[in-house]
Design a protein around this motif. Structure first.
Motif, PDB file in Angstrom:
ATOM      1  N   ALA A  43     -30.346  28.614  34.343  1.00  0.00           N
ATOM      2  CA  ALA A  43     -29.021  29.216  34.501  1.00  0.00           C
ATOM      3  C   ALA A  43     -28.898  29.730  35.932  1.00  0.00           C
ATOM      4  O   ALA A  43     -29.850  30.296  36.485  1.00  0.00           O
ATOM      5  N   VAL A  44     -27.728  29.520  36.532  1.00  0.00           N
ATOM      6  CA  VAL A  44     -27.477  29.914  37.918  1.00  0.00           C
ATOM      7  C   VAL A  44     -26.208  30.756  37.975  1.00  0.00           C
ATOM      8  O   VAL A  44     -25.200  30.398  37.355  1.00  0.00           O
ATOM      9  N   VAL A  45     -26.262  31.845  38.720  1.00  0.00           N
ATOM     10  CA  VAL A  45     -25.083  32.668  38.987  1.00  0.00           C
ATOM     11  C   VAL A  45     -25.039  32.930  40.491  1.00  0.00           C
ATOM     12  O   VAL A  45     -26.025  33.378  41.080  1.00  0.00           O
ATOM     13  N   ILE A  46     -23.891  32.642  41.095  1.00  0.00           N
ATOM     14  CA  ILE A  46     -23.703  32.858  42.529  1.00  0.00           C
ATOM     15  C   ILE A  46     -22.600  33.895  42.709  1.00  0.00           C
ATOM     16  O   ILE A  46     -21.522  33.775  42.116  1.00  0.00           O
ATOM     17  N   LEU A  47     -22.889  34.904  43.529  1.00  0.00           N
ATOM     18  CA  LEU A  47     -21.932  35.985  43.749  1.00  0.00           C
ATOM     19  C   LEU A  47     -21.159  35.771  45.040  1.00  0.00           C
ATOM     20  O   LEU A  47     -21.697  35.262  46.027  1.00  0.00           O
TER      21      LEU A  47
END
Length: 161
Positions: A43-47
Motif C-alpha cells: 500500500a502506498v500513500v503520497i502526501l
C-alpha cells in the motif's frame, strides 16, 4: 523587471501517479518473486508537499485488501504523516527520536521524507517498505526536474518562474 512565466506542470496528484507508474514493474517483480515478503501486497500513500494531505493512494500486488492481516493502507498513511510532520524518515524517528511520535502513529520504517515530499508504504518488511517509498520519491522528483528543465530553463527571456 522580468515578468513571471507560467510553468505547465503536472499537478502533484498526476505526478504522484506517474511516479508510481514508473516504479510499478520493479515493485511487482519483487513482490511476485517472494523475495521481499510472504505477502504480495504494498500500500502506498503520497502526501501533498505543502499541506500534508493525501493526494494519491495506490496498491501494488495481487493480494485482496480483504485478506490483509492488517490495514496496510492505514499504516502507510500514518508512516507518511510521521515523515511529513517531522521532515524525517519514520525509521529515523522511531530509532532516534521517539519523543516526536504521537499516540496513534505507526511504529515502523517505511515513511520517507525526501525531495520535500512524504511517502508511506506498507505491506512487506519495513526495510523493503522504505526502499519502495524511496524509489517513488526519487521518481516524483525526477519528473519535476524534467518538467523544470523543459520549461523554465529553456526560457532564456525570463529570470524568474
Amino acid at each position: 523587471m522580468s515578468e513571471e512565466i507560467p510553468i505547465p506542470t503536472l499537478n502533484p496528484r498526476e505526478r504522484a501517479k506517474a511516479a508510481c507508474d514508473i516504479v510499478e514493474p520493479a515493485v511487482n517483480a519483487l513482490l511476485n518473486q517472494g523475495t521481499v515478503a510472504k505477502r504480495n501486497t504494498l500500500a502506498v500513500v503520497i502526501l501533498e508537499p505543502e499541506t500534508g494531505h493525501a493526494i494519491y493512494e495506490r496498491r501494488f500486488g495481487t493480494m485482496d485488501p480483504k485478506d490483509w492481516e492488517r490495514d496496510y493502507s492505514k499504516i502507510a498513511r500514518s508512516k507518511a504523516e510521521v515523515a511529513w510532520r517531522t521532515k524525517m524518515d519514520s525509521g529515523l524517528v522511531t530509532a532516534r527520536f521517539p519523543h516526536l511520535l504521537r499516540l496513534g502513529d505507526a511504529k515502523y520504517r517505511g515513511g520517507v521524507f525526501a525531495h520535500g515530499i512524504a511517502i508511506g508504504t506498507s505491506g512487506v518488511q519495513s526495510y523493503w517498505d522504505e526502499m519502495f517509498a524511496r524509489w517513488i520519491a526519487d521518481a516524483y522528483a525526477a519528473l519535476a526536474l524534467r518538467q523544470f528543465e523543459e520549461v523554465a530553463l529553456a526560457d532564456k527571456e525570463h529570470d524568474f518562474i
